[in-house]
Design an enzyme around this catalytic site. Structure first.
Site, short mmCIF file in Angstrom:
data_model
loop_
_atom_site.label_atom_id
_atom_site.label_comp_id
_atom_site.label_asym_id
_atom_site.label_seq_id
_atom_site.Cartn_x
_atom_site.Cartn_y
_atom_site.Cartn_z
CG ASN A 151 -3.59 4.45 -5.90
OD1 ASN A 151 -2.67 4.76 -5.13
ND2 ASN A 151 -4.68 3.85 -5.48
CD GLU A 249 -3.25 2.70 6.18
OE1 GLU A 249 -4.15 1.94 5.76
OE2 GLU A 249 -3.16 3.07 7.35
CB CYS A 283 -6.55 1.47 -1.74
SG CYS A 283 -6.86 3.10 -1.07
P1 NAD Z 1 3.43 -1.18 -4.99
O1 NAD Z 1 3.37 -2.02 -3.78
O2 NAD Z 1 3.89 -1.80 -6.25
O3 NAD Z 1 4.39 0.08 -4.75
C1 NAD Z 1 4.17 0.99 -3.71
C2 NAD Z 1 5.48 1.71 -3.40
O4 NAD Z 1 6.42 0.76 -2.87
C3 NAD Z 1 6.17 2.31 -4.63
O5 NAD Z 1 6.77 3.53 -4.28
C4 NAD Z 1 7.21 1.28 -4.97
O6 NAD Z 1 8.32 1.80 -5.69
C5 NAD Z 1 7.63 0.83 -3.57
N1 NAD Z 1 8.28 -0.49 -3.52
C6 NAD Z 1 8.18 -1.51 -4.40
N2 NAD Z 1 8.93 -2.55 -3.97
C7 NAD Z 1 9.50 -2.19 -2.81
C8 NAD Z 1 10.39 -2.82 -1.90
N3 NAD Z 1 10.80 -4.07 -2.10
N4 NAD Z 1 10.78 -2.15 -0.80
C9 NAD Z 1 10.33 -0.90 -0.57
N5 NAD Z 1 9.49 -0.23 -1.41
C10 NAD Z 1 9.08 -0.87 -2.51
O7 NAD Z 1 1.98 -0.54 -5.16
P2 NAD Z 1 1.44 0.38 -6.33
O8 NAD Z 1 1.21 -0.47 -7.54
O9 NAD Z 1 2.28 1.60 -6.47
O10 NAD Z 1 0.03 0.86 -5.73
C11 NAD Z 1 -1.12 0.11 -5.84
C12 NAD Z 1 -1.40 -0.62 -4.54
O11 NAD Z 1 -1.46 0.30 -3.46
C13 NAD Z 1 -2.74 -1.34 -4.53
O12 NAD Z 1 -2.60 -2.59 -3.93
C14 NAD Z 1 -3.61 -0.43 -3.68
O13 NAD Z 1 -4.71 -1.06 -3.06
C15 NAD Z 1 -2.62 0.08 -2.69
N6 NAD Z 1 -3.08 1.31 -2.06
C16 NAD Z 1 -3.48 1.26 -0.75
C17 NAD Z 1 -3.96 2.41 -0.13
C18 NAD Z 1 -4.40 2.38 1.32
O14 NAD Z 1 -4.44 3.44 1.93
N7 NAD Z 1 -4.73 1.23 1.88
C19 NAD Z 1 -4.03 3.60 -0.85
C20 NAD Z 1 -3.61 3.61 -2.18
C21 NAD Z 1 -3.12 2.45 -2.77
#
Ligand code: NAD
Length: 494
Positions: A151, A249, A283
């Site tokens: 995102n 995060e 987020c």
């Molecule tokens: P996601 O958790 O599906 O994926 C995030 C990353 O983790 C991707 O690169 C993905 O390929 C990787 N990943 C997936 N499974 C994994 C595993 N088992 N081991 C290691 N890595 C793995 O999240 P998303 O859909 O890409 O992003 C949306 C989410 O991110 C929402 O929940 C949003 O709130 C959060 N977000 C948080 C912040 C913050 O700073 N708090 C900022 C932006 C987005």
């Protein structure tokens, strides 16, 4: 011909024969933009070995010189700002104005962290013994594994990689599978400014393969992750098993509180921007509006009016305010929450539908959606929907508003609209979130303050600001005794 992305490892762009590739699509129109290779565990290992070797020399480069590279990266990003923003919008869908803002955030981060090259402050402090000197310095840790979401495909990577690099670490970055093109663009910039080989590496692939391989690799000392709370928990479990320093995060369920003395026009603008910007896929997106009962009806009226003005479409069109959501899975997840909301007895005021007719039929568009009369403990008021869906919850006091705000498992961002300074101060003290806004929506963080959240949003670390340096450095305390004799602390002090 399809555009083929390549990994960036040790200063070389490379893709391997027989490597699996997947397509990257524009969520606004379904157009295939590129093919991205999916790395194997062996390739991750290769990248980590190269990063480890590079880190030995990089740590010895004076920090102000390391910072010069970040400064050059910032300048290059500035030069390419429009191009980067266009790629970002095509790949991720956010409207072009927001894409420019996100690239700017990366530029700001580059210059800010370049400044850290001449600070990276530690402490000097008197010793309790004479002729003895005491200080603490920040030391780099080694190879850092970065795992980022789709995102904010540029900004989040800069929040993590720039402090890591300026502090003398090297990085291996696994971007989200949905948004590899921005990582590829950043790799090109690293290459163009001549960042020494192996300092920043980009390896594409799935979370389960590449992400896991990074977390399990014994030479990756820090994992910095941003993504959902469900994935973050897995990352923490595996990272904990391997005794990694893990910075997380994660998700949010952010609220705007609107008190009965608020400037309602301003509050409506704040809700609109923070709830529907990036199609609600931030987020920090506002997904709950906690409104004083005396102004609830008026707010509903004004919000509905304002929502009618929101134009939906391809984010490259400058007049569009809401772009697509990232993919079909997201679209149907959002829609399923709208169904849940209705089953829970919330009143749907507007929206609630997937846009299926032309010109939306090739992309993933969801109507901006507003529920009212939502119970604070309803699933739509508790769970992260990550789409343009807002729930209005009515309250009768500030104390109740704060209680409702704090009743979710997340703690990223919150906001209050009030003209009463006492209420504003009480709220900023009692809202249990990492970020609090007064008279602004829930989004709009600036890069020089810590970014992150409490409870299910984080595990105590922060991106951005000086706080980010704590993730990528170890403190080393140094005592220099120039008395020429053995002086025992706590004993020879009399
Ligand atoms: P996601 O958790 O599906 O994926 C995030 C990353 O983790 C991707 O690169 C993905 O390929 C990787 N990943 C997936 N499974 C994994 C595993 N088992 N081991 C290691 N890595 C793995 O999240 P998303 O859909 O890409 O992003 C949306 C989410 O991110 C929402 O929940 C949003 O709130 C959060 N977000 C948080 C912040 C913050 O700073 N708090 C900022 C932006 C987005």
């Amino acid at each position: 011909m399809r555009f083929q992305l390549q990994h960036y490892i040790g200063g070389q762009f490379q893709s391997l024969e027989n490597e699996k590739n997947v397509s990257v699509f524009n969520p606004a129109n379904g157009q295939e933009l590129a093919m991205v290779p999916m790395a194997s565990k062996d390739l991750v290992h290769e990248a980590v070995v190269i990063a480890k070797e590079a880190q030995k020399d990089w740590a010895l480069v004076p920090a102000p010189k390391r910072a010069d590279y970040l400064y050059a990266i910032g300048l290059k990003m500035k030069e390419k700002k429009e191009h980067l923003a266009q790629v970002l919008t095509k790949e991720m869908g956010k409207v072009i104005e927001e894409a420019r803002g996100e690239v700017q955030e990366g530029i700001d981060m580059a210059f800010y962290m370049a400044g850290e090259g001449r600070r990276l402050f530690g402490e000097t402090t008197p010793s309790e013994l004479s002729n003895k000197f005491a200080m603490s310095v920040r030391s780099p840790i080694g190879v850092v594994g970065l795992i980022t979401p789709w995102n904010f495909p540029v900004a989040i990577a800069t929040w993590k990689s720039f402090p890591a690099i300026v502090a003398g670490n090297t990085v291996v970055w696994k971007p989200a599978t949905e948004t590899p093109m921005m990582a590829y663009e950043m790799a090109k910039i690293f290459d163009e400014v001549g960042l020494p080989k192996g300092v920043a590496n980009v390896v594409f692939g799935s979370g389960s393969d590449v992400g896991t391989a990074l977390i399990e690799h014994p030479d990756v000392k820090v994992i910095s992750f941003t993504g959902s709370t469900a994935t973050g928990r897995k990352v923490a479990e595996l990272g904990g098993h391997h005794l990694k320093k893990v910075s997380l995060e994660m998700g949010g369920k952010n609220a705007v509180i609107i008190m009965d003395d608020a400037d309602l026009d301003l509050a409506v603008e704040g809700v609109l921007w923070s709830a529907f910007g990036t199609a609600g896929q931030r987020c920090t997106a506002c997904s709950r509006v906690i409104v004083h009962k005396d102004i609830k009806e008026e707010l509903e009226k004004r919000l509905l009016n304002a929502m009618e003005q929101l134009t939906i479409g391809d984010g490259l069109d400058e007049s569009v305010k809401i772009g697509p959501v990232i993919n079909k899975t997201a679209l149907y997840k959002i829609n399923s929450y709208v169904e849940i909301g209705q089953q829970e007895g919330a009143k749907l005021l507007t929206g609630g539908k997937i846009l299926k007719d032309p010109p939306f039929d090739q992309g993933y568009f969801y109507e901006p959606t507003l529920f009212t009369d939502v119970a604070p403990d309803a699933r739509i008021a508790q769970e992260e929907i990550f789409g343009p869906v807002v729930s209005l919850i009515s309250i009768s006091s500030l104390e109740e508003a704060i209680e409702v705000n704090n009743s979710v498992q997340y703690g990223l961002s919150s906001s209050i609209f009030t003209k009463d300074i006492n209420k504003a101060f009480q709220a900023q003290r009692d809202l249990d979130t990492g970020i609090v806004y007064v008279n602004a929506g829930t989004t709009g963080a600036e890069i020089h303050l810590p970014f992150g959240g409490t409870k299910g949003t984080g595990n105590g670390h922060r991106d951005s600001g000086i706080a980010a340096l704590d993730v990528y450095t170890e403190w080393k305390s140094i005592y220099i005794d120039y008395s020429g004799k053995l002086q025992r602390a706590q004993i020879d002090t009399e």
